[in-house]
Write a protein that holds these residues in place. Structure first.
Motif, PDB file in Angstrom:
ATOM      1  N   GLY A 138      46.787 -17.718  26.057  1.00 38.88           N
ATOM      2  CA  GLY A 138      45.510 -18.422  26.143  1.00 38.88           C
ATOM      3  C   GLY A 138      45.357 -19.189  27.440  1.00 38.88           C
ATOM      4  N   GLY A 139      46.431 -19.845  27.887  1.00 40.39           N
ATOM      5  CA  GLY A 139      46.376 -20.581  29.133  1.00 40.39           C
ATOM      6  C   GLY A 139      46.181 -19.682  30.340  1.00 40.39           C
ATOM      7  N   MET A 140      46.816 -18.516  30.334  1.00 40.88           N
ATOM      8  CA  MET A 140      46.657 -17.568  31.434  1.00 40.88           C
ATOM      9  C   MET A 140      45.233 -17.033  31.491  1.00 40.88           C
ATOM     10  N   GLN A 141      44.646 -16.760  30.333  1.00 46.74           N
ATOM     11  CA  GLN A 141      43.263 -16.290  30.306  1.00 46.74           C
ATOM     12  C   GLN A 141      42.324 -17.359  30.857  1.00 46.74           C
ATOM     13  N   ARG A 142      42.592 -18.612  30.518  1.00 46.30           N
ATOM     14  CA  ARG A 142      41.765 -19.704  31.017  1.00 46.30           C
ATOM     15  C   ARG A 142      41.860 -19.791  32.532  1.00 46.30           C
ATOM     16  N   ARG A 143      43.073 -19.638  33.057  1.00 42.26           N
ATOM     17  CA  ARG A 143      43.265 -19.687  34.506  1.00 42.26           C
ATOM     18  C   ARG A 143      42.563 -18.523  35.196  1.00 42.26           C
TER      19      ARG A 143
END
Length: 333
Positions: A138-143
């Protein structure tokens, strides 16, 4: 410093619901401006109005010098947007998502390749450029979404709850990117959040919004300083609303505390100029009423305390209701 966003009595109604109620504020060029409030307060609707996804019922919005109603295309060319919902194609790789996004915004192919490399490095996803987005955390997608929003070099970046649902470590990582954008790239950032620590950590100025109306506006320090005192939280042994009310009325009546709020049954908030001196007096009042106190804590004011003072309740994290539950899915062409 010129204003890059201007809202004048901006209003959006859905039937009898006033989701945004005559909201007025300005955002200065180069600052990080925050909209802090509970879910359903009107934060997302305000962003949708300023990014041309919705038309206001009344009022006026200006972004980068252009009217959001009369010149929507001019506005869109100058903004980047990070929505709450995922706007990436999960079957494509990170690189492919950025490539398509850049073409949609008209970034020349020769320039686009270099920008994608730069932005993947900025969000630390170079090693994942060739992987499908569905394999990202999820954090990578946000980035990756942040990188996509920056491809066309926007003047202002709108971030709608940028760290919603992320773990504390990833949230802190996203905060670093936002601060870097503002400091090093001079991008103006408009973000919505219901996390107090996020607003305090990032924002130069913060507007607190509740039920569609702005109830306070200023820097986090200015808003907290307005309380002018320390905040004492009194936990009673009983959760009886009647007993809590008697205790609160007794504290109000003594005239030594600037503000007294019933937070919930069994919990009272008290503002005092000197908390260590006030606490013994609180215990004296409890003893007079034969009310048992389970715990007393105190701290310097936070934005949570500001919200409590203004509304009489804590900043809540509840399920979105009404029209705010309708997610606007929109692909610009």
């Amino acid at each position: 410093m010129p204003d890059i966003v201007v809202a004048e009595a901006l209003t959006k109604t859905f039937g009898t619901l006033r989701a945004v109620d005559e909201v007025s504020f300005t955002v200065r060029r180069g600052e990080i401006f925050g909209f802090l409030g509970p879910n359903g307060a009107g934060k997302t609707t305000t962003i949708n109005l300023l990014t041309t996804l919705m038309k206001p019922t009344s009022g006026r919005g200006m972004v980068a010098g252009f009217d959001v109603q009369r010149e929507p295309q001019k506005v869109r060319e100058r903004i980047g947007v990070l929505f709450q919902d995922l706007t990436l194609d999960r079957e494509l790789t990170g690189w492919e998502n950025l490539w398509i996004h850049g073409l949609i915004y008209g970034v020349p192919r020769g320039i686009l390749k270099n920008r994608i490399r730069e932005l993947l490095a900025f969000v630390e996803l170079e090693d994942w450029a060739g992987s499908q987005v569905k394999k990202y955390s999820g954090g990578m997608q946000r980035r990756l979404q942040i990188a996509a929003a920056l491809l066309h070099r926007p003047e202002i970046l709108f971030l709608d709850e940028p760290t919603l649902g992320l773990d504390p470590q990833t949230r802190a990582h996203i905060w670093d990117y936002i601060l870097s954008l503002q400091r090093n790239e001079k991008v103006t950032v408009f973000l919505t959040t219901h996390y107090m620590d996020e607003a305090e950590r990032l924002c130069h100025r913060t507007a607190i919004i509740d039920h569609g109306r702005i109830i306070a506006l200023g820097s986090p320090e200015e808003l907290k300083r307005a309380l002018g005192s320390e905040v004492v939280y009194v936990q009673l042994a009983s959760k009886s609303l009647q007993e809590t009310g008697r205790m609160a009325e007794s504290l109000k009546a003594c005239g030594e505390f600037s503000r007294v709020h019933v937070v919930r049954p069994g919990e009272i908030s008290v503002s005092a100029s000197r908390a260590p001196e006030a606490i013994p007096k609180i215990f004296e009042k409890a003893e007079d009423l034969t009310v048992k106190i389970r715990e007393v804590t105190y701290h310097m004011p936070t934005l949570e305390d500001v919200f409590l003072h203004l509304t009489g309740r804590k900043l809540r994290d509840e399920e979105v209701s009404g029209m705010e539950a309708v997610r606007i899915r929109h692909r610009w062409r």
